[in-house]
Design an enzyme around this catalytic site. Structure first.
Site, PDB file in Angstrom:
ATOM      1  N   LYS A   5       0.573  -1.297   0.060  1.00 39.77           N
ATOM      2  CA  LYS A   5      -0.363  -0.018   0.038  1.00 39.77           C
ATOM      3  C   LYS A   5       0.878   1.015  -0.237  1.00 39.77           C
ATOM      4  CE  LYS A   5      -3.838  -2.467   0.354  1.00 39.77           C
ATOM      5  NZ  LYS A   5      -4.759  -1.977  -0.471  1.00 39.77           N
ATOM      6  N   ASP A  14      -0.235  -0.266  -4.046  1.00 37.86           N
ATOM      7  CA  ASP A  14      -2.145   0.333  -4.312  1.00 37.86           C
ATOM      8  C   ASP A  14      -1.724   1.565  -3.601  1.00 37.86           C
ATOM      9  OD1 ASP A  14      -4.641  -0.008  -4.429  1.00 37.86           O
ATOM     10  OD2 ASP A  14      -4.866  -1.671  -3.653  1.00 37.86           O
ATOM     11  N   GLU A  22      -2.194   0.658  -8.749  1.00 38.49           N
ATOM     12  CA  GLU A  22      -3.551   0.345  -8.224  1.00 38.49           C
ATOM     13  C   GLU A  22      -3.966   1.505  -8.379  1.00 38.49           C
ATOM     14  OE1 GLU A  22      -5.694  -3.290  -5.888  1.00 38.49           O
ATOM     15  OE2 GLU A  22      -4.096  -3.784  -6.762  1.00 38.49           O
ATOM     16  N   GLU A  24     -12.066  -2.713  -8.502  1.00 33.49           N
ATOM     17  CA  GLU A  24     -12.439  -3.474  -7.497  1.00 33.49           C
ATOM     18  C   GLU A  24     -13.137  -1.761  -7.589  1.00 33.49           C
ATOM     19  OE1 GLU A  24     -10.517  -2.059  -2.994  1.00 33.49           O
ATOM     20  OE2 GLU A  24      -8.864  -2.655  -4.422  1.00 33.49           O
ATOM     21  N   ASP A  30     -14.474  -7.009  -9.084  1.00 32.98           N
ATOM     22  CA  ASP A  30     -14.464  -7.785  -7.776  1.00 32.98           C
ATOM     23  C   ASP A  30     -16.048  -8.273  -7.985  1.00 32.98           C
ATOM     24  OD1 ASP A  30     -14.213  -5.978  -4.655  1.00 32.98           O
ATOM     25  OD2 ASP A  30     -16.454  -6.520  -5.489  1.00 32.98           O
ATOM     26  N   HIS A  60     -10.054  -8.427  -7.610  1.00 27.63           N
ATOM     27  CA  HIS A  60      -9.596  -7.652  -5.805  1.00 27.63           C
ATOM     28  C   HIS A  60     -10.171  -8.610  -5.544  1.00 27.63           C
ATOM     29  CE1 HIS A  60     -11.561  -5.261  -2.886  1.00 27.63           C
ATOM     30  NE2 HIS A  60      -9.931  -5.645  -2.896  1.00 27.63           N
TER      31      HIS A  60
END
Length: 442
Positions: free
Chosen positions: A219, A247, A273, A302, A325, A352
């Site tokens: 992240k 992400d 992402e 997602e 998703d 996702h």
């Protein structure tokens, strides 16, 4: 004998994941992974289960939306649904007054997903097949009959979808056998949530490699120097050949995303992402255009609200990795439409996962994609997080960094009765204890 849907029940299930910062990212700092849990019961006593996914407060709103839609489901004959699933799906998304609350997006679409996923679970159990196998064994004409092509025919027609599926009939049995033997490639997000300490990141990365993982996601997005430090920890801990994805969870402006990723490029990043707003198709396209020469792709989806949004992302070249998703879209049917569109544009589908139950769900979609649509696992991988699987009767399994192909009939989402009792909000045993301690308020 005909069997009719007798009832649709929903429970508000939540888990206090924010206490350990599990799931924390640049935009969601304290998520409590949650799901409306739907039980569909037929006259004969058969049951199908379905969920959608939220991160805590607001889960009750989706539960209410499911109740609002339930009158469209109760009394329906199963054989009629299965014979024309696309029409049943459209009835859930097109009720004259309720449609205004979407259309086909947001809370109402999350509710549709939970109901539709429960119906697919029921169908799979009736056929005594895991969901992926039910889909793989369908004749192309039957599979296509489950998809609503409305507003996508300028990009993918029913005839084109049929052609794709028919072309991929060859070699299907061999691919099925191969994926059963090798499993489906997974990547882990569990090592580098934004709220984790440096020591925890290093420890979890080492543990994941020992379990066979060679693909990792970190992240990013709150602080550039912090991102560089944590990326360095991962790269020093990982084997040099291993993949690293990042992400941002929608944190940046378009130019900010470009500038930030230029600072991280030397960490050999496979994709960025959700670099910006999930609705900004042109923004994603601009980011993708600039980052392509740097070898970094853009992954998103997602929070992509429906097949029409995916259509535009694909046509604009705004995604190099398509992240469907299982619950943001309107269940299995709409995911099938996007998988087929991604095949036409030669964009790999990398769903996702994470959350609660999403890994259990998406394994079926990816396995189906490989066997019946894409025929390839090149550049394809399926997200895995190690949270909350213990609450399911038949949780997803990982072996040597790959998903083990599920073999139990259904859509793998049956939750343990003890977990439902403990984590129903706010009356469950766990929540009552936390409320009593003052950790949570009703």
């Amino acid at each position: 004998m005909s069997d009719f849907i007798k009832s649709v029940n929903v429970q508000d299930i939540r888990f206090p994941t924010s206490l350990e910062k599990d799931g924390s990212d640049a935009m969601n700092k304290d998520p409590d992974y949650s799901c409306p849990y739907v039980t569909i019961t037929t006259d004969s006593g058969l049951q199908g289960f379905g969920i959608t996914f939220t991160v805590g407060r607001g889960n009750n709103i989706v539960c209410e939306a499911i109740k609002l839609l339930s009158h469209l489901v109760v009394g329906q004959e199963l054989s009629s649904i299965f014979a024309d699933f696309a029409s049943f799906w459209r009835s859930l998304t097109s009720e004259d007054q309720i449609r205004w609350l979407g259309p086909e997006k947001g809370v109402m679409h999350l509710a549709v997903a939970a109901i539709v996923n429960a119906v697919w679970d029921l169908w799979s159990k009736i056929e005594q097949k895991p969901l992926w196998k039910l889909l793989v064994d369908m004749e192309p004409e039957q599979l296509v009959s489950t998809i609503d092509f409305r507003h996508t025919t300028d990009t993918l027609t029913k005839e084109e979808a049929l052609e794709i599926l028919k072309e991929m009939q060859a070699g299907k049995n061999e691919r099925e056998q191969l994926i059963k033997e090798t499993g489906y490639p997974a990547y882990t997000t569990s090592c580098a949530w934004l709220g984790y300490s440096d020591d925890k990141i290093e420890r979890l990365c080492k543990e994941a490699q020992a379990q066979g993982f060679s693909r990792f996601k970190m992240k990013v997005g709150s602080d550039l120097q912090d991102d560089k430090r944590r990326a360095q920890i991962l790269r020093q801990t990982m084997d040099p050949s291993h993949l690293l994805m990042v992400d941002a969870n929608q944190k940046w402006e378009v130019q900010e995303a470009i500038d930030w990723m230029r600072e991280l490029v030397h960490f050999n990043i496979t994709w960025i992402e959700e670099p910006t707003s999930p609705d900004d198709i042109l923004g994603h396209a601009e980011i993708a255009k600039v980052l392509k020469p740097l070898g970094i792709g853009v992954a998103t989806g997602e929070h992509c609200q429906n097949r029409i949004m995916f259509k535009q992302f694909l046509k604009a070249g705004a995604m190099q990795f398509c992240q469907i998703d299982s619950c943001r879209l309107g269940g299995v049917n709409e995911n099938l439409a996007v998988i087929l569109m991604a095949k036409k544009f030669d964009v790999p589908v990398c769903p996702h996962g994470g959350g609660v139950g999403l890994c259990e769900y998406t394994q079926h979609l990816s396995i189906f994609d490989y066997i019946a649509v894409s025929g390839s696992i090149e550049k394809r991988m399926l997200e895995y997080t190690d949270h909350l699987h213990e609450h399911f009767e038949n949780p997803c399994r990982i072996k040597n960094g790959n998903y083990v192909v599920p073999d139990v009939p259904g859509y793998s989402i049956d939750m343990k009765a003890s977990s439902l009792a403990d984590y129903e909000w706010p009356t469950g045993r766990v929540w009552q204890a936390l409320i009593k301690e003052g950790v949570y308020k009703v």
